[in-house]
Write a protein that holds these residues in place. Structure first.
Motif, PDB file in Angstrom:
ATOM      1  N   SER A 109      23.262  10.624   3.448  1.00  0.00           N
ATOM      2  CA  SER A 109      22.708  12.224   3.596  1.00  0.00           C
ATOM      3  C   SER A 109      22.717  12.752   2.106  1.00  0.00           C
ATOM      4  O   SER A 109      21.783  13.402   1.981  1.00  0.00           O
ATOM      5  CB  SER A 109      23.426  13.154   4.577  1.00  0.00           C
ATOM      6  N   ASP A 117      19.802  11.695  -0.117  1.00  0.00           N
ATOM      7  CA  ASP A 117      18.640  11.921   0.365  1.00  0.00           C
ATOM      8  C   ASP A 117      17.630  12.274  -0.590  1.00  0.00           C
ATOM      9  O   ASP A 117      16.143  11.801  -0.684  1.00  0.00           O
ATOM     10  CB  ASP A 117      18.563  12.709   1.709  1.00  0.00           C
ATOM     11  N   GLU A 118      17.466  13.456  -1.364  1.00  0.00           N
ATOM     12  CA  GLU A 118      16.659  13.920  -2.194  1.00  0.00           C
ATOM     13  C   GLU A 118      17.023  13.380  -3.762  1.00  0.00           C
ATOM     14  O   GLU A 118      16.037  13.253  -4.404  1.00  0.00           O
ATOM     15  CB  GLU A 118      16.576  15.479  -2.108  1.00  0.00           C
ATOM     16  N   GLU A 133      17.072   1.324   1.343  1.00  0.00           N
ATOM     17  CA  GLU A 133      16.553   2.795   1.119  1.00  0.00           C
ATOM     18  C   GLU A 133      15.722   2.968  -0.443  1.00  0.00           C
ATOM     19  O   GLU A 133      15.286   3.755  -0.715  1.00  0.00           O
ATOM     20  CB  GLU A 133      17.375   3.894   1.199  1.00  0.00           C
TER      21      GLU A 133
END
Length: 209
Positions: A44, A47-48, A75
């Motif tokens: 998390s 994530d960005e 990912e």
């Protein structure tokens, strides 16, 4: 990627995690990207934006360090991922390095040495604690091409097959309906897993397996 290098500390022991964070912020070459107490929290947190380094514990409840490493690579995370653990088991060392870790360091490492090794990791070196280095030498002596190929995710295998046919990133992106940027990330991870200097070297080794 210039200094200071940003680091995400992932460890499920709050006291130890706090100590590692304090050590990192004591060196002006580093900045603390954040801290996470689990693999899910770590995913998390990036994530960005990605940190330069993910310092990852191995034996965590829920998602292990290996699970977290695999999830991050799938990912497309391109951060340097360095394992920091108490485990000096040969199986753990070889498994994590084959899965795409950029380093494997033990928690009894001297603080100053740990900081230096993280700087070496940012220079593209694979950093391994001396106590477990011999395991990798043994593994590589008897290692064949099947090992890194077996560690590829289904998507990486798809891309590897296309690379072996000489296709460009653009051609692969159109064929697999993914962005060219995503293809670049996967190619970078493939080169790391194969420990290859070029796409050509990697393709030749793949075809000769």
């Amino acid at each position: 990627m210039g200094k200071p290098y940003s680091i995400l500390v992932v460890d499920d022991h709050p006291l130890l995690r706090r100590g590692i964070c304090q050590l990192i912020t004591s060196d002006s070459d580093f900045t603390l990207f954040g801290e996470a107490g689990s693999g899910l929290d770590a995913l998390s947190a990036i994530d960005e934006n990605e940190p330069d380094i993910v310092l990852l514990d191995l034996n965590m409840k829920g998602m292990t360090g290996l699970d977290t490493l695999n999830a991050m690579r799938q990912e497309g995370v391109t951060s340097r991922i360095v394992i920091l653990t108490v485990s000096d088991a040969k199986q753990d060392v070889t498994r994590l390095i084959r899965a795409g870790a950029d380093g494997y360091l033990l928690k009894d490492t001297e603080p100053d040495l740990l900081l230096n090794q993280l700087k070496e990791a940012m220079q593209g070196q694979r950093v391994i604690s001396e106590a477990v280095e011999a395991f990798l030498a043994e593994a590589s002596d008897g290692e064949d091409e099947q090992v890194w190929i077996a560690s590829l995710t289904p998507r990486e295998l798809q891309i590897m097959e296309q690379l072996a046919e000489g296709k460009s990133n653009r051609m692969i992106s159109e064929l697999l309906h993914i962005s060219e940027g995503t293809v670049k990330v996967h190619v970078k991870n493939l080169l790391r897993k194969a420990n290859a200097k070029s796409r050509t070297e990697m393709a030749v080794r793949y075809l000769n397996q």
